[in-house]
Design a protein around this motif. Structure first.
Motif, PDB file in Angstrom:
ATOM      1  N   TYR A  76       4.695  -2.426  -4.432  1.00 35.76           N
ATOM      2  CA  TYR A  76       3.319  -2.906  -4.282  1.00 35.76           C
ATOM      3  C   TYR A  76       2.817  -3.598  -5.548  1.00 35.76           C
ATOM      4  O   TYR A  76       2.310  -4.729  -5.498  1.00 35.76           O
ATOM      5  CB  TYR A  76       2.394  -1.758  -3.900  1.00 35.76           C
ATOM      6  N   PHE A  77       2.930  -2.959  -6.702  1.00 34.44           N
ATOM      7  CA  PHE A  77       2.415  -3.555  -7.935  1.00 34.44           C
ATOM      8  C   PHE A  77       3.122  -4.874  -8.249  1.00 34.44           C
ATOM      9  O   PHE A  77       2.492  -5.846  -8.663  1.00 34.44           O
ATOM     10  CB  PHE A  77       2.555  -2.584  -9.109  1.00 34.44           C
ATOM     11  N   GLN A  78       4.431  -4.913  -8.039  1.00 37.58           N
ATOM     12  CA  GLN A  78       5.172  -6.149  -8.284  1.00 37.58           C
ATOM     13  C   GLN A  78       4.698  -7.255  -7.350  1.00 37.58           C
ATOM     14  O   GLN A  78       4.573  -8.421  -7.756  1.00 37.58           O
ATOM     15  CB  GLN A  78       6.672  -5.920  -8.087  1.00 37.58           C
ATOM     16  N   SER A  79       4.399  -6.908  -6.108  1.00 38.53           N
ATOM     17  CA  SER A  79       3.923  -7.921  -5.158  1.00 38.53           C
ATOM     18  C   SER A  79       2.591  -8.512  -5.603  1.00 38.53           C
ATOM     19  O   SER A  79       2.337  -9.705  -5.415  1.00 38.53           O
ATOM     20  CB  SER A  79       3.800  -7.321  -3.751  1.00 38.53           C
ATOM     21  N   LEU A  80       1.737  -7.696  -6.206  1.00 37.55           N
ATOM     22  CA  LEU A  80       0.440  -8.187  -6.688  1.00 37.55           C
ATOM     23  C   LEU A  80       0.628  -9.144  -7.857  1.00 37.55           C
ATOM     24  O   LEU A  80      -0.039 -10.184  -7.939  1.00 37.55           O
ATOM     25  CB  LEU A  80      -0.446  -7.009  -7.106  1.00 37.55           C
ATOM     26  N   ASN A 111      -5.645  -6.638   0.296  1.00 38.95           N
ATOM     27  CA  ASN A 111      -4.300  -6.387   0.812  1.00 38.95           C
ATOM     28  C   ASN A 111      -4.295  -5.863   2.243  1.00 38.95           C
ATOM     29  O   ASN A 111      -5.180  -5.097   2.635  1.00 38.95           O
ATOM     30  CB  ASN A 111      -3.584  -5.374  -0.087  1.00 38.95           C
ATOM     31  N   PRO A 112      -3.290  -6.239   3.038  1.00 39.44           N
ATOM     32  CA  PRO A 112      -3.127  -5.651   4.379  1.00 39.44           C
ATOM     33  C   PRO A 112      -2.943  -4.135   4.300  1.00 39.44           C
ATOM     34  O   PRO A 112      -2.449  -3.607   3.298  1.00 39.44           O
ATOM     35  CB  PRO A 112      -1.867  -6.342   4.909  1.00 39.44           C
ATOM     36  N   TYR A 113      -3.299  -3.464   5.395  1.00 39.45           N
ATOM     37  CA  TYR A 113      -3.327  -1.996   5.416  1.00 39.45           C
ATOM     38  C   TYR A 113      -2.832  -1.478   6.759  1.00 39.45           C
ATOM     39  O   TYR A 113      -2.738  -2.232   7.739  1.00 39.45           O
ATOM     40  CB  TYR A 113      -4.758  -1.500   5.188  1.00 39.45           C
ATOM     41  N   TYR A 114      -2.564  -0.197   6.808  1.00 43.41           N
ATOM     42  CA  TYR A 114      -2.126   0.448   8.051  1.00 43.41           C
ATOM     43  C   TYR A 114      -2.410   1.943   7.885  1.00 43.41           C
ATOM     44  O   TYR A 114      -1.750   2.607   7.086  1.00 43.41           O
ATOM     45  CB  TYR A 114      -0.630   0.200   8.255  1.00 43.41           C
ATOM     46  N   HIS A 115      -3.402   2.449   8.609  1.00 46.44           N
ATOM     47  CA  HIS A 115      -3.796   3.847   8.439  1.00 46.44           C
ATOM     48  C   HIS A 115      -2.697   4.805   8.904  1.00 46.44           C
ATOM     49  O   HIS A 115      -2.137   4.636   9.994  1.00 46.44           O
ATOM     50  CB  HIS A 115      -5.082   4.161   9.212  1.00 46.44           C
ATOM     51  N   LYS A 116      -2.424   5.779   8.087  1.00 48.65           N
ATOM     52  CA  LYS A 116      -1.464   6.826   8.454  1.00 48.65           C
ATOM     53  C   LYS A 116      -2.105   7.765   9.473  1.00 48.65           C
ATOM     54  O   LYS A 116      -3.247   8.184   9.299  1.00 48.65           O
ATOM     55  CB  LYS A 116      -1.057   7.629   7.210  1.00 48.65           C
ATOM     56  N   LEU A 117      -1.371   8.104  10.520  1.00 54.72           N
ATOM     57  CA  LEU A 117      -1.852   9.087  11.485  1.00 54.72           C
ATOM     58  C   LEU A 117      -1.481  10.487  11.006  1.00 54.72           C
ATOM     59  O   LEU A 117      -0.511  10.679  10.271  1.00 54.72           O
ATOM     60  CB  LEU A 117      -1.264   8.805  12.869  1.00 54.72           C
ATOM     61  N   THR A 118      -2.262  11.474  11.449  1.00 53.00           N
ATOM     62  CA  THR A 118      -2.109  12.828  10.927  1.00 53.00           C
ATOM     63  C   THR A 118      -1.442  13.792  11.893  1.00 53.00           C
ATOM     64  O   THR A 118      -0.993  14.859  11.493  1.00 53.00           O
ATOM     65  CB  THR A 118      -3.491  13.400  10.556  1.00 53.00           C
ATOM     66  N   GLY A 119      -1.414  13.420  13.184  1.00 54.85           N
ATOM     67  CA  GLY A 119      -0.932  14.359  14.191  1.00 54.85           C
ATOM     68  C   GLY A 119      -2.061  15.164  14.803  1.00 54.85           C
ATOM     69  O   GLY A 119      -1.878  15.836  15.822  1.00 54.85           O
ATOM     70  N   GLU A 145       3.404  -9.210   2.044  1.00 56.79           N
ATOM     71  CA  GLU A 145       4.435  -8.557   2.857  1.00 56.79           C
ATOM     72  C   GLU A 145       4.343  -7.030   2.735  1.00 56.79           C
ATOM     73  O   GLU A 145       4.762  -6.309   3.634  1.00 56.79           O
ATOM     74  CB  GLU A 145       5.824  -9.026   2.409  1.00 56.79           C
ATOM     75  N   ILE A 146       3.794  -6.557   1.616  1.00 57.79           N
ATOM     76  CA  ILE A 146       3.694  -5.111   1.368  1.00 57.79           C
ATOM     77  C   ILE A 146       2.337  -4.603   1.831  1.00 57.79           C
ATOM     78  O   ILE A 146       1.294  -5.065   1.364  1.00 57.79           O
ATOM     79  CB  ILE A 146       3.870  -4.785  -0.128  1.00 57.79           C
ATOM     80  N   MET A 147       2.333  -3.648   2.748  1.00 59.53           N
ATOM     81  CA  MET A 147       1.100  -3.006   3.183  1.00 59.53           C
ATOM     82  C   MET A 147       0.787  -1.797   2.304  1.00 59.53           C
ATOM     83  O   MET A 147       1.661  -1.257   1.625  1.00 59.53           O
ATOM     84  CB  MET A 147       1.222  -2.512   4.630  1.00 59.53           C
TER      85      MET A 147
END
Length: 405
Positions: A126-130, A145-153, A230-232
């Protein structure tokens, strides 16, 4: 010369998340960075029994940070007794501001300020992509930056965050479809700027909520904001009322069946916005009928609100920029909310209208459209999981298409 990264982190009641975050930071392939952490809460909480556990947790967070032997960490202690916020200055906005301001006091103009959150996972590159993004684009003022929420179950948490994320993605997709310059998703866990640009813009406004939105909007008014990578990043889904609005409060409201503040706006409303943006030059010469201009007139309480702009900004280019500053992301959102109440036919119908709009733009498959039309309840957990992933691909495609990278 490689830029130094100043990783700015607000912490409140995050001792459970900090070890995982530090582990992710230790795995970053770009290692030229300093972590600046503002551990914070109101000082009065030390005298409130129901808040005391948070104060103790914050002290635990400081201990975790102090014990880390691998990272370069600077701790801003706004949690110890006598050092917490006053009643007028408190919250995540102030925590972000203090950490970002400190970064500018030790950094150089081309160094990067990277805003993160403790509950978010950052992949190793991530840091390198920035660094790559800012190296390739000297003209950008910031990056979202693009994101994608983690689900918890947890069914309640997952259902709420997916419904909220569908709202956010559909909004961003529609803004991208009309090529609107304010088409970005503001997340405090996923925004970046240069030290010099931060100083030029006067820093971040320390609001109790929405400081990330206002910060990126301010940056966009002064130059392009990059939105593709490319890195979320992967924020956590959790019920939280530590801020007045945003992901946590939206999930709480949604869990009680209240999604009124997070609807699926009709595509025609975005077209109204597009029409005005495309007619800025025409507006320099004369007015024309537009529901957006009528709305702005009421908001500003001025019938001929464009006349002063025409008087003060003689050239079309200056006038266009003045209009761009006036009809910003906040006013666009206010317009959408205002008009939505007049045309909404309910969540399912509004959702289907948007899905058909995406199909008309050849962004989704006919089979997915047909399957959704057969669903009596499109907001069941498994269905939302599928559509979240479909919208992620659509949004990524549009982000890349509109990207200046």
């Amino acid at each position: 010369m490689q830029p130094h990264l100043y990783i700015c982190l607000p912490v409140l009641n995050e001792s459970e998340n900090l070890p995982g975050l530090l582990q992710a930071l230790n795995k970053q392939t770009y290692t030229f960075f300093t972590l600046i952490v503002c551990v914070n809460q109101p000082d009065s909480w030390w005298k409130q029994y129901n808040q005391l556990s948070i104060c103790i947790d914050n002290l635990k967070s400081i201990k975790i940070l102090e014990d880390d032997k691998h990272l370069q960490i600077h701790i801003i202690d706004r949690t110890s007794a006598g050092k917490g916020w006053s009643e007028k200055k408190k919250g995540v906005g102030w925590a972000r501001k203090l950490s970002m301001d400190f970064a500018t006091s030790i950094g150089s103009d081309l160094d990067l300020i990277v805003s993160i959150d403790a509950d978010t996972y950052y992949p190793p590159d991530y840091f390198q992509s920035l660094v790559n993004i800012f190296h390739a684009n000297h003209q950008i003022t910031a990056h979202s930056n693009p994101y994608y929420h983690k689900l918890t179950g947890n069914v309640a948490e997952d259902t709420s965050i997916l419904r909220y994320e569908l709202y956010m993605r559909m909004y961003t997709i529609n803004m991208l479809l009309i090529n609107n310059p304010y088409a970005f998703t503001a997340l405090g866990s996923a925004m970046v700027t240069r030290v010099g640009q931060y100083l030029k813009m006067g820093g971040i406004s320390p609001k109790n909520s929405g400081e990330d939105f206002y910060f990126l909007q301010h940056m966009r008014k002064n130059g392009p904001v990059s939105t593709y990578n490319e890195i979320m990043v992967y924020p956590q889904a959790r019920f939280s009322n530590r801020v007045n609005f945003g992901t946590g409060p939206a999930m709480i409201k949604g869990n009680h069946g209240d999604w009124e503040s997070y609807p699926f706006y009709h595509p025609e409303l975005y077209n109204d916005v597009e029409d005005v943006f495309q007619a800025f030059e025409l507006l320099h010469e004369r007015d024309f009928d537009s529901p957006v201009l009528t709305f702005l007139s009421k908001q500003l309480k001025k019938d001929q609100f464009l006349d002063p702009l025409r008087k003060n900004f003689k050239t079309k280019e200056l006038f266009k920029n003045a209009c761009f500053q006036l009809l910003d992301g906040l006013r666009i959102l206010q317009y959408l909310k205002h008009k939505h109440s007049d045309i909404t036919k309910g969540d399912r119908s509004d959702w289907m209208t948007n899905i058909k709009h995406l199909y008309a733009h050849h962004l989704i498959e006919k089979g997915d459209l047909d399957e959704m039309e057969r669903e009596s309840d499109p907001f069941k957990l498994e269905i939302m999981k599928k559509w979240r992933d479909i919208l992620v691909k659509v949004e990524y495609k549009l982000r890349k298409k509109s990207s200046i990278v």
